[in-house]
Design a protein around this motif. Structure first.
Motif, PDB file in Angstrom:
ATOM      1  N   ASP A   1       0.860  -1.190   0.000  1.00 37.84           N
ATOM      2  CA  ASP A   1       0.000   0.000   0.000  1.00 37.84           C
ATOM      3  C   ASP A   1       0.897   1.241   0.000  1.00 37.84           C
ATOM      4  N   VAL A   2       0.287   2.424   0.070  1.00 36.40           N
ATOM      5  CA  VAL A   2       1.062   3.673  -0.051  1.00 36.40           C
ATOM      6  C   VAL A   2       2.112   3.779   1.061  1.00 36.40           C
ATOM      7  N   GLU A   3       1.757   3.346   2.261  1.00 42.10           N
ATOM      8  CA  GLU A   3       2.689   3.463   3.392  1.00 42.10           C
ATOM      9  C   GLU A   3       3.889   2.525   3.210  1.00 42.10           C
ATOM     10  N   GLN A   4       3.608   1.272   2.875  1.00 44.50           N
ATOM     11  CA  GLN A   4       4.697   0.293   2.684  1.00 44.50           C
ATOM     12  C   GLN A   4       5.619   0.724   1.551  1.00 44.50           C
TER      13      GLN A   4
ATOM     14  N   GLY B   1       6.024   3.697   0.440  1.00 44.15           N
ATOM     15  CA  GLY B   1       6.739   4.898   0.867  1.00 44.15           C
ATOM     16  C   GLY B   1       7.933   4.553   1.746  1.00 44.15           C
ATOM     17  N   ARG B   2       7.732   3.704   2.734  1.00 41.65           N
ATOM     18  CA  ARG B   2       8.847   3.325   3.624  1.00 41.65           C
ATOM     19  C   ARG B   2       9.971   2.686   2.834  1.00 41.65           C
ATOM     20  N   ALA B   3       9.611   1.765   1.919  1.00 43.54           N
ATOM     21  CA  ALA B   3      10.645   1.085   1.125  1.00 43.54           C
ATOM     22  C   ALA B   3      11.383   2.073   0.230  1.00 43.54           C
TER      23      ALA B   3
ATOM     24  N   LEU C   1      16.072   5.502  -1.140  1.00 38.02           N
ATOM     25  CA  LEU C   1      16.591   6.819  -1.534  1.00 38.02           C
ATOM     26  C   LEU C   1      17.570   7.377  -0.500  1.00 38.02           C
ATOM     27  N   HIS C   2      17.189   7.333   0.785  1.00 43.88           N
ATOM     28  CA  HIS C   2      18.083   7.893   1.810  1.00 43.88           C
ATOM     29  C   HIS C   2      19.382   7.097   1.894  1.00 43.88           C
ATOM     30  N   THR C   3      19.285   5.770   1.768  1.00 45.49           N
ATOM     31  CA  THR C   3      20.497   4.955   1.858  1.00 45.49           C
ATOM     32  C   THR C   3      21.394   5.218   0.652  1.00 45.49           C
TER      33      THR C   3
ATOM     34  N   SER D   1      -0.018   8.366  -7.620  1.00 48.96           N
ATOM     35  CA  SER D   1      -0.078   9.531  -8.509  1.00 48.96           C
ATOM     36  C   SER D   1      -0.032  10.844  -7.741  1.00 48.96           C
ATOM     37  N   TYR D   2      -0.752  10.945  -6.608  1.00 47.40           N
ATOM     38  CA  TYR D   2      -0.729  12.234  -5.903  1.00 47.40           C
ATOM     39  C   TYR D   2       0.619  12.452  -5.224  1.00 47.40           C
ATOM     40  N   CYS D   3       1.276  11.349  -4.767  1.00 44.71           N
ATOM     41  CA  CYS D   3       2.633  11.490  -4.200  1.00 44.71           C
ATOM     42  C   CYS D   3       3.576  12.021  -5.282  1.00 44.71           C
TER      43      CYS D   3
ATOM     44  N   HIS E   1       2.923  15.765  -6.108  1.00 53.23           N
ATOM     45  CA  HIS E   1       3.469  16.669  -5.080  1.00 53.23           C
ATOM     46  C   HIS E   1       4.990  16.724  -5.153  1.00 53.23           C
ATOM     47  N   LEU E   2       5.610  15.555  -5.304  1.00 55.60           N
ATOM     48  CA  LEU E   2       7.071  15.527  -5.349  1.00 55.60           C
ATOM     49  C   LEU E   2       7.575  16.340  -6.539  1.00 55.60           C
ATOM     50  N   GLY E   3       6.922  16.187  -7.682  1.00 55.51           N
ATOM     51  CA  GLY E   3       7.329  16.944  -8.863  1.00 55.51           C
ATOM     52  C   GLY E   3       7.271  18.449  -8.613  1.00 55.51           C
TER      53      GLY E   3
ATOM     54  N   LEU F   1      17.302  15.532   0.185  1.00 55.71           N
ATOM     55  CA  LEU F   1      16.293  14.466   0.256  1.00 55.71           C
ATOM     56  C   LEU F   1      15.539  14.511   1.582  1.00 55.71           C
ATOM     57  N   CYS F   2      16.276  14.775   2.648  1.00 55.80           N
ATOM     58  CA  CYS F   2      15.653  14.904   3.967  1.00 55.80           C
ATOM     59  C   CYS F   2      14.625  16.036   3.952  1.00 55.80           C
ATOM     60  N   GLU F   3      14.965  17.136   3.307  1.00 55.98           N
ATOM     61  CA  GLU F   3      14.031  18.266   3.242  1.00 55.98           C
ATOM     62  C   GLU F   3      12.787  17.914   2.420  1.00 55.98           C
TER      63      GLU F   3
ATOM     64  N   LEU G   1       8.949  16.121  12.070  1.00 55.30           N
ATOM     65  CA  LEU G   1      10.022  16.475  11.139  1.00 55.30           C
ATOM     66  C   LEU G   1      11.330  15.858  11.621  1.00 55.30           C
ATOM     67  N   PHE G   2      12.188  15.530  10.661  1.00 56.51           N
ATOM     68  CA  PHE G   2      13.474  14.885  10.931  1.00 56.51           C
ATOM     69  C   PHE G   2      14.562  15.959  10.920  1.00 56.51           C
ATOM     70  N   ASN G   3      15.566  15.824  11.801  1.00 53.74           N
ATOM     71  CA  ASN G   3      16.730  16.716  11.795  1.00 53.74           C
ATOM     72  C   ASN G   3      17.570  16.399  10.556  1.00 53.74           C
TER      73      ASN G   3
ATOM     74  N   ARG H   1      21.027   7.624  10.931  1.00 52.64           N
ATOM     75  CA  ARG H   1      19.829   6.840  10.604  1.00 52.64           C
ATOM     76  C   ARG H   1      20.067   5.895   9.432  1.00 52.64           C
ATOM     77  N   TRP H   2      20.818   6.341   8.425  1.00 51.89           N
ATOM     78  CA  TRP H   2      20.841   5.602   7.158  1.00 51.89           C
ATOM     79  C   TRP H   2      22.166   4.958   6.812  1.00 51.89           C
ATOM     80  N   LYS H   3      23.225   5.236   7.612  1.00 55.50           N
ATOM     81  CA  LYS H   3      24.524   4.688   7.217  1.00 55.50           C
ATOM     82  C   LYS H   3      25.313   4.121   8.389  1.00 55.50           C
TER      83      LYS H   3
HETATM   84  C1  LIG Z   1       8.455  10.415  -2.855  1.00 53.67           C
HETATM   85  C2  LIG Z   1       7.364  10.050  -1.881  1.00 53.67           C
HETATM   86  C3  LIG Z   1       6.234  10.841  -1.781  1.00 53.67           C
HETATM   87  C4  LIG Z   1       5.198  10.493  -0.907  1.00 53.67           C
HETATM   88  N1  LIG Z   1       4.079  11.258  -0.874  1.00 53.67           N
HETATM   89  C5  LIG Z   1       3.051  10.882  -0.093  1.00 53.67           C
HETATM   90  C6  LIG Z   1       1.828  11.610  -0.101  1.00 53.67           C
HETATM   91  O1  LIG Z   1       1.678  12.606  -0.826  1.00 53.67           O
HETATM   92  N2  LIG Z   1       0.795  11.164   0.690  1.00 53.67           N
HETATM   93  C7  LIG Z   1       0.933  10.039   1.476  1.00 53.67           C
HETATM   94  O2  LIG Z   1      -0.011   9.659   2.167  1.00 53.67           O
HETATM   95  N3  LIG Z   1       2.099   9.357   1.531  1.00 53.67           N
HETATM   96  C8  LIG Z   1       3.143   9.739   0.769  1.00 53.67           C
HETATM   97  N4  LIG Z   1       4.310   9.019   0.800  1.00 53.67           N
HETATM   98  C9  LIG Z   1       4.485   7.946   1.814  1.00 53.67           C
HETATM   99  C10 LIG Z   1       4.912   8.593   3.165  1.00 53.67           C
HETATM  100  O3  LIG Z   1       5.978   9.518   2.994  1.00 53.67           O
HETATM  101  C11 LIG Z   1       5.409   7.516   4.167  1.00 53.67           C
HETATM  102  O4  LIG Z   1       6.416   6.727   3.568  1.00 53.67           O
HETATM  103  C12 LIG Z   1       4.312   6.597   4.679  1.00 53.67           C
HETATM  104  O5  LIG Z   1       3.234   7.363   5.206  1.00 53.67           O
HETATM  105  C13 LIG Z   1       4.869   5.691   5.806  1.00 53.67           C
HETATM  106  O6  LIG Z   1       5.308   6.556   6.841  1.00 53.67           O
HETATM  107  P1  LIG Z   1       6.165   6.115   8.086  1.00 53.67           P
HETATM  108  O7  LIG Z   1       5.634   6.902   9.248  1.00 53.67           O
HETATM  109  O8  LIG Z   1       6.218   4.628   8.214  1.00 53.67           O
HETATM  110  O9  LIG Z   1       7.664   6.622   7.823  1.00 53.67           O
HETATM  111  P2  LIG Z   1       8.328   7.207   6.520  1.00 53.67           P
HETATM  112  O10 LIG Z   1       7.875   8.621   6.303  1.00 53.67           O
HETATM  113  O11 LIG Z   1       8.161   6.234   5.383  1.00 53.67           O
HETATM  114  O12 LIG Z   1       9.857   7.255   6.949  1.00 53.67           O
HETATM  115  C14 LIG Z   1      10.626   6.066   7.106  1.00 53.67           C
HETATM  116  C15 LIG Z   1      11.733   6.369   8.096  1.00 53.67           C
HETATM  117  O13 LIG Z   1      12.520   7.423   7.571  1.00 53.67           O
HETATM  118  C16 LIG Z   1      13.044   8.224   8.621  1.00 53.67           C
HETATM  119  N5  LIG Z   1      12.731   9.598   8.263  1.00 53.67           N
HETATM  120  C17 LIG Z   1      11.576  10.279   8.459  1.00 53.67           C
HETATM  121  N6  LIG Z   1      11.660  11.500   7.947  1.00 53.67           N
HETATM  122  C18 LIG Z   1      12.889  11.602   7.407  1.00 53.67           C
HETATM  123  C19 LIG Z   1      13.573  12.648   6.731  1.00 53.67           C
HETATM  124  N7  LIG Z   1      13.009  13.838   6.491  1.00 53.67           N
HETATM  125  N8  LIG Z   1      14.844  12.423   6.314  1.00 53.67           N
HETATM  126  C20 LIG Z   1      15.443  11.241   6.567  1.00 53.67           C
HETATM  127  N9  LIG Z   1      14.853  10.206   7.186  1.00 53.67           N
HETATM  128  C21 LIG Z   1      13.580  10.397   7.612  1.00 53.67           C
HETATM  129  C22 LIG Z   1      12.400   7.764   9.904  1.00 53.67           C
HETATM  130  O14 LIG Z   1      13.346   6.978  10.623  1.00 53.67           O
HETATM  131  C23 LIG Z   1      11.242   6.897   9.435  1.00 53.67           C
HETATM  132  O15 LIG Z   1      10.943   5.855  10.312  1.00 53.67           O
HETATM  133  C24 LIG Z   1       5.338   9.336  -0.084  1.00 53.67           C
HETATM  134  C25 LIG Z   1       6.490   8.552  -0.186  1.00 53.67           C
HETATM  135  C26 LIG Z   1       7.486   8.898  -1.074  1.00 53.67           C
HETATM  136  C27 LIG Z   1       8.718   8.020  -1.195  1.00 53.67           C
END
Ligand SMILES: Cc1cc2nc3c(=O)[nH]c(=O)nc-3n(C[C@H](O)[C@H](O)[C@H](O)COP(=O)(O)OP(=O)(O)OC[C@H]3O[C@@H](n4cnc5c(N)ncnc54)[C@H](O)[C@@H]3O)c2cc1C
Length: 139
Positions: free
Chosen positions: A29-32, A34-36, A41-43, A74-76, A79-81, A102-104, A117-119, A128-130
């Protein structure tokens, strides 16, 4: 609309590691997804060279610029674009500036979703990533 496009999970019959995720073996799903994707990307940014060659910069730019076109939410992607257009990546600064950029971008998504928000210092993103935390629990 697919489960990915709607962001819903579909089954209640199987236990999973996270209760909000689709069962193992099901499409993400969108969350999975997104996390993957963030993990990849961060790694990849954390291991990008300090002084990338022109070909490394070109390939990384291609990877980043493909996301608004190909990311299968599509909406992700839309927005990213918009965010990439507002803040184009500058890859001459190597891994440090790419990790921050990328963090921003990730923080912009976090903010929209009401997540913390992440530092974005290189110390935090590297930890976190390395490198993992200094207490060695990830070694
Ligand atoms: C390009 C992209 C666009 C997306 N757009 C949307 C959207 O429009 N709507 C939507 O519902 N979901 C979107 N998602 C998915 C969303 O960002 C999350 O991945 C999803 O909701 C799962 O969130 P999570 O809380 O498990 O952690 P995630 O946000 O997936 O983060 C994973 C881990 O990254 C670390 N982390 C968190 N923030 C940062 C940071 N700024 N820099 C570095 N590390 C960090 C944390 O340790 C966190 O546990 C998008 C994903 C991607 C890759």
């Amino acid at each position: 609309m697919s489960a990915l496009a709607s962001g819903s999970s579909t089954s209640t019959t199987k236990s999973t590691a996270r209760p909000d995720e689709p069962p193992e073996g099901c499409p993400p799903d969108v969350e999975q997804l997104g996390r993957a994707t963030w993990t990849f990307l961060h790694t990849t940014a954390a291991y990008f060279p300090e002084n990338p060659t022109p070909i490394q910069r070109t390939r990384m730019l291609g990877l980043l610029m493909a996301l608004p076109v190909l990311y299968p939410c599509s909406y992700c992607a839309q927005h990213l674009g918009e965010r990439i257009n507002a803040h184009p990546p500058d890859l001459r600064g190597g891994r440090v500036s790419l990790s921050r950029w990328l963090c921003e971008r990730h923080n912009e998504v976090n903010e929209r979703l009401g997540k913390p928000l992440f530092n974005c210092s290189i110390k935090s993103t590297d930890e976190r990533w390395k490198d993992g935390p200094s207490d060695g629990r990830c070694d």
